[in-house]
Design an enzyme around this catalytic site. Structure first.
Site, short mmCIF file in Angstrom:
data_model
loop_
_atom_site.label_atom_id
_atom_site.label_comp_id
_atom_site.label_asym_id
_atom_site.label_seq_id
_atom_site.Cartn_x
_atom_site.Cartn_y
_atom_site.Cartn_z
N ASP A 161 0.82 -1.21 0.00
CA ASP A 161 0.00 0.00 0.00
C ASP A 161 0.86 1.26 0.00
O ASP A 161 1.53 1.57 0.99
CB ASP A 161 -0.91 -0.02 1.24
N ASP B 237 -1.95 5.46 -5.72
CA ASP B 237 -2.15 4.53 -4.60
C ASP B 237 -2.20 3.09 -5.07
O ASP B 237 -3.21 2.64 -5.63
CB ASP B 237 -3.44 4.90 -3.86
#
Ligand SMILES: *[C@@H]1O[C@H](CO)[C@@H](O)[C@H](O)[C@H]1NC(C)=O
Ligand SMILES: *[C@@H]1O[C@H](CO)[C@@H](O)[C@H](O)[C@H]1NC(C)=O
Length: 394
Positions: A83, A266
């Site tokens: 992440d 992201d």
């Protein structure tokens, strides 16, 4: 708009001659998964109630990328979601019997503190806000091994309650850790790699590879020049807390939609979320069908040829049909022969504009956390590599 000119990494060849005795980069695979269940569904919105405005919520995760790592002595193995939208590593505790029922955590792993001779408890203050409820657990330290790097006394969280059934390996900026007081901030993974001499700069390159590939690469401290053509375009981060960059517009068939805005890059988000000013006309132009309620993606004719250009000023990243027209069957683990569009209205991401994996698979992105910049170029899928260490600004 801040669009610095493209810089070439001219210093690198010079530096290579003064190279350290071991290569100053660390590389490891990131493995692609389709979620057939609730596996990642709730990784979402992790920081919904957190004090920082960013990073951003995630939702509707059907595809994600994981990293294999180990913690403790002897080593306990984990697979965690990679992440770039959060900054902490957390894994499930062996004591989590609600989220991990029916072997739900067998893929990601569960940590047993008592089995590790190098484990140290810090406090019980680990807390992340979710849309519904919150996740909590113990801040701890132990030996972390990822790829060829071993970091003793690495700080991470052992969660006792956290929906989603996948631990998260957050590699975003220092300063956006899920700590309640600024004084509790700690050097997270990319920073520790530099502190321990594995890399020369807190920076890494992300290569998710093509939609058909099972594996991409996270390369810490280096740039693989075989994975893109030409030069990287360097963009200043618009936040000290997130990989937020300016873009000019999103283009389809030569028309510009939506105008200038800012998006978060992201890797922890599967799709692309854009404002309605851009989404609605694009939906019309490409002939999108109804919303599939299970994915909140819109149907699209599987024969559609749609490419979108994301205009960053000095460079444009083209996102190909293969990313955008997604067969539903593999996504949902069934025989559905329809297709959905890889872009959603940002209404499904709490009005955050997010360029997730659908975008990132078409880009080679260098995240320079130390310089608060990213370098970006159209990806070139390639098995060859030409890795140069990063030793200074992009
Ligand atoms: C947190 O640490 C305490 C004290 O060691 C322990 O009793 C508790 O089970 C731990 N919680 C989790 C989720 O592992
Ligand atoms: C959504 O999922 C449910 C449960 O799996 C299923 O019954 C339903 O048919 C799905 N809806 C669509 C439109 O695919």
């Amino acid at each position: 708009m801040l669009f610095p000119n493209t810089l070439i990494l001219a210093v690198l060849s010079a530096v290579a001659s003064a190279a350290p005795t071991h290569p100053k980069f660390v590389t490891f695979p990131v493995t692609k998964h389709h979620k057939h269940s609730a596996l990642v569904q709730n990784h979402l919105s992790a920081r919904q109630n957190s004090p920082q405005p960013l990073p951003v919520p995630l939702s509707n995760q059907e595809t994600f990328y994981s990293v294999a790592l180990s913690l403790g002595t002897p080593a306990q193995n984990f697979n965690c979601l990679l992440d770039t939208g959060s900054s902490d590593l957390w894994v499930y505790s062996v004591f989590d019997t609600t989220d991990c029922v029916n072997n739900a955590c067998s893929f990601t792993g569960q940590f047993t503190a008592a089995d590790s001779s190098t484990y140290t408890f810090i406090n019980e203050d680990y807390q992340i806000g979710y849309v519904s409820g919150s996740a909590s657990g113990n801040w701890s330290t132990d030996t972390l091994t990822v790829g060829t790097a071993t970091l003793p006394d690495f700080q991470f969280a052992v969660a006792g309650a956290a929906p989603g059934a996948i631990g998260v390996f957050g590699v975003a900026l220092e300063g956006s850790e899920s700590v309640s007081n600024a004084k509790d901030e700690y050097p997270n993974f990319p920073v520790q790699l530099k502190n321990q001499g594995y890399i020369d700069r807190v920076a890494y390159s992300l290569y998710l590879n093509s939609i058909d590939a099972n594996e991409g690469t996270l390369l810490l401290g280096g740039i693989d020049e075989a994975k893109f053509n030409g030069d990287l375009t360097v963009l200043d981060l618009q936040s000290s807390q997130a990989f937020l960059v300016n873009y000019n517009s999103i283009n389809y068939n030569g028309n510009n939609y939506g105008g200038q805005n800012q998006a978060v890059l992201d890797s922890g988000t599967s799709y692309v979320y854009i404002p309605d000013e851009a989404f609605d006309p694009i939906a019309k132009a490409v002939g999108l069908g109804a919303l599939n309620p299970n994915t909140t993606l819109n149907y699209i004719d599987c024969n559609s040829q749609v490419t979108l250009d994301f205009d960053f000023g000095a460079t444009t990243i083209t996102v190909e049909t293969s990313q955008l027209v997604i067969p539903l069957g593999p996504l949902l683990g069934n025989n559905d022969e329809r297709c959905v569009f890889g872009i959603q209205s940002y209404e499904y991401a709490e009005r955050n504009i997010i360029f997730g994996d659908v975008f990132l698979r078409n880009a080679y992105v260098v995240f320079d956390l130390e310089g608060q910049q990213v370098g970006i170029a159209q990806v070139q899928y390639s098995d060859s590599s030409n890795i140069q260490p990063i030793t200074g600004p992009l």
